[in-house]
Design a protein around this motif. Structure first.
Motif, PDB file in Angstrom:
ATOM      1  N   TYR A   3       0.839  -1.188   0.000  1.00 24.81           N
ATOM      2  CA  TYR A   3       0.000   0.000   0.000  1.00 24.81           C
ATOM      3  C   TYR A   3       0.879   1.244   0.000  1.00 24.81           C
ATOM      4  CZ  TYR A   3      -4.291  -2.549   1.015  1.00 24.81           C
ATOM      5  OH  TYR A   3      -5.377  -3.378   0.938  1.00 24.81           O
ATOM      6  N   GLY A   4       0.409   2.267  -0.665  1.00 25.39           N
ATOM      7  CA  GLY A   4       1.074   3.560  -0.628  1.00 25.39           C
ATOM      8  C   GLY A   4       2.186   3.705  -1.642  1.00 25.39           C
ATOM      9  N   ASN A   5       2.739   4.923  -1.665  1.00 20.87           N
ATOM     10  CA  ASN A   5       3.839   5.229  -2.578  1.00 20.87           C
ATOM     11  C   ASN A   5       5.095   5.526  -1.785  1.00 20.87           C
ATOM     12  OD1 ASN A   5       2.726   5.237  -5.343  1.00 20.87           O
ATOM     13  ND2 ASN A   5       1.265   6.627  -4.397  1.00 20.87           N
ATOM     14  N   PHE A   6       6.179   4.937  -2.193  1.00 24.61           N
ATOM     15  CA  PHE A   6       7.471   5.158  -1.551  1.00 24.61           C
ATOM     16  C   PHE A   6       8.095   6.414  -2.141  1.00 24.61           C
ATOM     17  CE2 PHE A   6       6.508   0.908  -0.544  1.00 24.61           C
ATOM     18  CZ  PHE A   6       7.330   0.479   0.473  1.00 24.61           C
ATOM     19  N   ARG A   7       8.699   7.234  -1.306  1.00 23.80           N
ATOM     20  CA  ARG A   7       9.342   8.461  -1.782  1.00 23.80           C
ATOM     21  C   ARG A   7      10.613   8.165  -2.560  1.00 23.80           C
ATOM     22  NH1 ARG A   7       8.734  10.789   3.856  1.00 23.80           N
ATOM     23  NH2 ARG A   7       6.624  11.619   3.835  1.00 23.80           N
ATOM     24  N   GLU A   8      11.398   7.225  -2.062  1.00 26.15           N
ATOM     25  CA  GLU A   8      12.676   6.898  -2.684  1.00 26.15           C
ATOM     26  C   GLU A   8      12.505   5.748  -3.671  1.00 26.15           C
ATOM     27  OE1 GLU A   8      12.212   6.552   0.716  1.00 26.15           O
ATOM     28  OE2 GLU A   8      12.914   8.518   1.350  1.00 26.15           O
ATOM     29  N   GLU A   9      13.548   5.527  -4.450  1.00 26.17           N
ATOM     30  CA  GLU A   9      13.559   4.408  -5.406  1.00 26.17           C
ATOM     31  C   GLU A   9      14.030   3.117  -4.743  1.00 26.17           C
ATOM     32  OE1 GLU A   9      12.384   4.260  -8.603  1.00 26.17           O
ATOM     33  OE2 GLU A   9      11.588   6.219  -8.052  1.00 26.17           O
ATOM     34  N   SER A  10      14.788   3.244  -3.670  1.00 23.51           N
ATOM     35  CA  SER A  10      15.277   2.070  -2.963  1.00 23.51           C
ATOM     36  C   SER A  10      15.588   2.457  -1.527  1.00 23.51           C
ATOM     37  CB  SER A  10      16.532   1.507  -3.638  1.00 23.51           C
ATOM     38  OG  SER A  10      17.580   2.456  -3.593  1.00 23.51           O
ATOM     39  N   GLY A  11      15.747   1.466  -0.692  1.00 23.86           N
ATOM     40  CA  GLY A  11      16.063   1.740   0.699  1.00 23.86           C
ATOM     41  C   GLY A  11      16.293   0.471   1.473  1.00 23.86           C
ATOM     42  N   GLN A  12      16.435   0.650   2.759  1.00 27.01           N
ATOM     43  CA  GLN A  12      16.698  -0.479   3.640  1.00 27.01           C
ATOM     44  C   GLN A  12      15.905  -0.303   4.933  1.00 27.01           C
ATOM     45  OE1 GLN A  12      20.542  -1.059   5.991  1.00 27.01           O
ATOM     46  NE2 GLN A  12      20.773  -2.583   4.356  1.00 27.01           N
ATOM     47  N   GLU A  35      18.357  -9.240  15.009  1.00 28.15           N
ATOM     48  CA  GLU A  35      18.674  -8.349  13.893  1.00 28.15           C
ATOM     49  C   GLU A  35      17.928  -8.798  12.637  1.00 28.15           C
ATOM     50  OE1 GLU A  35      22.624  -6.536  11.800  1.00 28.15           O
ATOM     51  OE2 GLU A  35      22.582  -8.711  12.075  1.00 28.15           O
ATOM     52  N   ALA A  36      17.346  -7.838  11.931  1.00 28.01           N
ATOM     53  CA  ALA A  36      16.615  -8.127  10.700  1.00 28.01           C
ATOM     54  C   ALA A  36      16.844  -6.964   9.734  1.00 28.01           C
ATOM     55  CB  ALA A  36      15.130  -8.312  10.975  1.00 28.01           C
ATOM     56  N   ILE A  37      17.323  -7.296   8.524  1.00 27.85           N
ATOM     57  CA  ILE A  37      17.628  -6.268   7.525  1.00 27.85           C
ATOM     58  C   ILE A  37      17.004  -6.665   6.192  1.00 27.85           C
ATOM     59  CG2 ILE A  37      19.451  -5.028   6.293  1.00 27.85           C
ATOM     60  CD1 ILE A  37      21.302  -5.749   8.701  1.00 27.85           C
ATOM     61  N   SER A  38      16.196  -5.754   5.641  1.00 32.96           N
ATOM     62  CA  SER A  38      15.535  -5.958   4.347  1.00 32.96           C
ATOM     63  C   SER A  38      15.909  -4.802   3.421  1.00 32.96           C
ATOM     64  CB  SER A  38      14.010  -5.970   4.516  1.00 32.96           C
ATOM     65  OG  SER A  38      13.594  -6.959   5.427  1.00 32.96           O
ATOM     66  N   ASP A  39      16.441  -5.118   2.254  1.00 35.29           N
ATOM     67  CA  ASP A  39      16.721  -4.116   1.224  1.00 35.29           C
ATOM     68  C   ASP A  39      15.577  -4.155   0.225  1.00 35.29           C
ATOM     69  OD1 ASP A  39      19.334  -3.358   2.175  1.00 35.29           O
ATOM     70  OD2 ASP A  39      20.066  -5.277   1.428  1.00 35.29           O
TER      71      ASP A  39
END
Length: 133
Positions: A3-12, A35-39
């Motif tokens: 849902y929604g629009n992300f401001r950036e093109e990519s992130g973490q 620890e949990a990391i999602s790109d």
């Protein structure tokens, strides 16, 4: 599909995950959790939704679902981490493992599996693309 629009093109998203304090069937972002990391990166934008590719640096239970809900962009059709009812007919959450890579526990062999999007997922994306025009 979130849902929604992300401001950036990519992130973490780097946020620790553990069992939800009051609902033991759910996971949640919890200080002191594992620890949990999602790109993530945007594949396609629609008026009210964003199609993402998410790569995991860690492998926690429900990691993508928890992280996307945590940043305010829950997965469409997720009955556990999203309170919104999907505006179109889904066959579950709009989350698909297109590529899975793992190391075989006995042989140590690196294995990779791929799977195309299910037909219902493609159909919904097709309808969203038509609305964009």
């Amino acid at each position: 599909l979130c849902y929604g629009n992300f401001r950036e093109e990519s992130g973490q998203v780097s946020a620790p995950i553990a069992r939800h304090k009051s609902d033991r069937k759910k996971m949640a972002v919890v200080p002191g959790g594992r620890e949990a990391i999602s790109d993530w990166r945007v594949l396609e934008r629609f008026m009210e939704y964003t199609l993402l590719e998410v790569s995991l640096q860690t492998g926690r239970t429900h990691q993508i679902r928890v992280h996307m809900a945590h940043i305010g962009h829950p997965i469409v059709g997720d009955p556990v981490y999203c309170r919104k009812k999907p505006p179109f007919e889904t066959q579950g959450q709009m989350l698909h493992a297109g590529r899975l890579m793992l190391t075989h526990p006995r042989t140590g062999e690196r294995m990779e599996f791929t799977a195309p999007l299910p037909a219902y997922f493609e159909e919904i994306l097709g309808k969203l693309r038509k609305k964009q025009r």
